[in-house]
Design a protein around this motif. Sequence first.
Motif, PDB file in Angstrom:
ATOM      1  N   UNK A   1      -0.922  11.100 -10.030  1.00 13.38           N
ATOM      2  CA  UNK A   1      -0.557  11.054  -8.616  1.00 13.38           C
ATOM      3  C   UNK A   1       0.432   9.914  -8.370  1.00 13.38           C
ATOM      4  N   UNK A   2       0.136   8.750  -8.924  1.00 13.77           N
ATOM      5  CA  UNK A   2       1.011   7.600  -8.724  1.00 13.77           C
ATOM      6  C   UNK A   2       2.378   7.811  -9.392  1.00 13.77           C
ATOM      7  N   UNK A   3       2.428   8.656 -10.420  1.00 20.73           N
ATOM      8  CA  UNK A   3       3.690   8.926 -11.108  1.00 20.73           C
ATOM      9  C   UNK A   3       4.600   9.846 -10.308  1.00 20.73           C
ATOM     10  N   UNK A   4       4.042  10.582  -9.356  1.00 21.35           N
ATOM     11  CA  UNK A   4       4.846  11.552  -8.593  1.00 21.35           C
ATOM     12  C   UNK A   4       5.893  10.856  -7.736  1.00 21.35           C
TER      13      UNK A   4
ATOM     14  N   UNK B   1       5.756  21.969 -10.268  1.00 24.91           N
ATOM     15  CA  UNK B   1       5.404  20.755  -9.518  1.00 24.91           C
ATOM     16  C   UNK B   1       6.360  19.616  -9.856  1.00 24.91           C
ATOM     17  N   UNK B   2       6.921  19.633 -11.062  1.00 24.28           N
ATOM     18  CA  UNK B   2       7.920  18.619 -11.422  1.00 24.28           C
ATOM     19  C   UNK B   2       9.194  18.838 -10.618  1.00 24.28           C
ATOM     20  N   UNK B   3       9.637  20.082 -10.529  1.00 22.97           N
ATOM     21  CA  UNK B   3      10.825  20.378  -9.722  1.00 22.97           C
ATOM     22  C   UNK B   3      10.582  19.997  -8.260  1.00 22.97           C
ATOM     23  N   UNK B   4       9.394  20.267  -7.761  1.00 23.63           N
ATOM     24  CA  UNK B   4       9.062  19.896  -6.389  1.00 23.63           C
ATOM     25  C   UNK B   4       9.056  18.375  -6.227  1.00 23.63           C
ATOM     26  N   UNK B   5       8.504  17.654  -7.196  1.00 21.62           N
ATOM     27  CA  UNK B   5       8.452  16.190  -7.114  1.00 21.62           C
ATOM     28  C   UNK B   5       9.847  15.581  -7.131  1.00 21.62           C
ATOM     29  N   UNK B   6      10.758  16.195  -7.866  1.00 24.20           N
ATOM     30  CA  UNK B   6      12.134  15.694  -7.894  1.00 24.20           C
ATOM     31  C   UNK B   6      12.799  15.835  -6.537  1.00 24.20           C
ATOM     32  N   UNK B   7      12.309  16.789  -5.748  1.00 24.32           N
ATOM     33  CA  UNK B   7      12.862  17.032  -4.424  1.00 24.32           C
ATOM     34  C   UNK B   7      12.217  16.148  -3.349  1.00 24.32           C
ATOM     35  N   UNK B   8      11.042  15.597  -3.622  1.00 23.90           N
ATOM     36  CA  UNK B   8      10.357  14.762  -2.632  1.00 23.90           C
ATOM     37  C   UNK B   8      11.142  13.474  -2.419  1.00 23.90           C
ATOM     38  N   UNK B   9      11.467  13.213  -1.183  1.00 22.83           N
ATOM     39  CA  UNK B   9      12.252  12.021  -0.871  1.00 22.83           C
ATOM     40  C   UNK B   9      11.489  11.056   0.026  1.00 22.83           C
ATOM     41  N   UNK B  10      10.382  11.505   0.540  1.00 27.33           N
ATOM     42  CA  UNK B  10       9.674  10.690   1.521  1.00 27.33           C
ATOM     43  C   UNK B  10       8.558   9.879   0.875  1.00 27.33           C
ATOM     44  N   UNK B  11       8.203   8.822   1.539  1.00 31.02           N
ATOM     45  CA  UNK B  11       7.052   8.023   1.149  1.00 31.02           C
ATOM     46  C   UNK B  11       5.839   8.680   1.798  1.00 31.02           C
ATOM     47  N   UNK B  12       4.737   8.792   1.077  1.00 31.78           N
ATOM     48  CA  UNK B  12       3.563   9.435   1.676  1.00 31.78           C
ATOM     49  C   UNK B  12       3.138   8.741   2.972  1.00 31.78           C
ATOM     50  N   UNK B  13       2.658   9.515   3.903  1.00 27.58           N
ATOM     51  CA  UNK B  13       2.176   8.949   5.165  1.00 27.58           C
ATOM     52  C   UNK B  13       1.006   8.013   4.898  1.00 27.58           C
ATOM     53  N   UNK B  14       0.193   8.362   3.921  1.00 26.36           N
ATOM     54  CA  UNK B  14      -0.969   7.542   3.607  1.00 26.36           C
ATOM     55  C   UNK B  14      -1.424   7.844   2.182  1.00 26.36           C
ATOM     56  N   UNK B  15      -1.266   6.858   1.307  1.00 22.24           N
ATOM     57  CA  UNK B  15      -1.737   7.040  -0.063  1.00 22.24           C
ATOM     58  C   UNK B  15      -3.239   7.302  -0.070  1.00 22.24           C
ATOM     59  N   UNK B  16      -3.972   6.569   0.740  1.00 19.30           N
ATOM     60  CA  UNK B  16      -5.426   6.729   0.730  1.00 19.30           C
ATOM     61  C   UNK B  16      -5.837   8.128   1.197  1.00 19.30           C
ATOM     62  N   UNK B  17      -5.139   8.682   2.170  1.00 26.12           N
ATOM     63  CA  UNK B  17      -5.458  10.025   2.645  1.00 26.12           C
ATOM     64  C   UNK B  17      -5.179  11.050   1.551  1.00 26.12           C
ATOM     65  N   UNK B  18      -4.032  10.921   0.901  1.00 27.21           N
ATOM     66  CA  UNK B  18      -3.706  11.869  -0.169  1.00 27.21           C
ATOM     67  C   UNK B  18      -4.676  11.732  -1.339  1.00 27.21           C
ATOM     68  N   UNK B  19      -5.017  10.503  -1.713  1.00 25.87           N
ATOM     69  CA  UNK B  19      -5.968  10.313  -2.811  1.00 25.87           C
ATOM     70  C   UNK B  19      -7.355  10.823  -2.439  1.00 25.87           C
TER      71      UNK B  19
END
Length: 144
Positions: free
Chosen positions: A141-144, A70-88
């Motif tokens: 979650x916020x650290x990702x 999941x760390x390797x995947x997070x390093x690859x994430x470049x986008x801002x979440x569509x909705x923090x509230x939806x993901x949370x």
Amino acid sequence: AIGRTFKDLAPLCALADRFTGRPLFAIGWLVCLAYYALIHWDPVMKFAAGEDRLFWEKMHMMHAVPAVFVTLNALELKNVPASYSRELTVLYAYGAFYLVWSAFCAHMGGGLWPYPFQKEFALLHHVVFDAVIFVIVGLLYLAA
């Protein structure tokens, strides 16, 4: 033909990654941290390890390896979440499901909780423990 199938799945995989990458980061790291902080050194685990020659290897594979991926995947994430509230909401809904499922399994299984020390908890202890875990997973979650 197989290569074409994988190419056809690429947009779906990108969409899934966009909506699950950060919540999975939080869950993957929580599993790792909770195991090594709360269970790895528990006497019950040391007893169980004596019954299985590959016990510790299995435990490390189940609890450390997901954090790596999941760390390797997070390093690859470049986008801002569509909705923090939806993901949370999804993250906390999963957490609530896990709590209910754990309580059900403990009830049906004679008091066997995911963490051995939970067997001694009163209801208030469970509430406090679960609240702390929910705060930690939110911070992860916020650290990702």
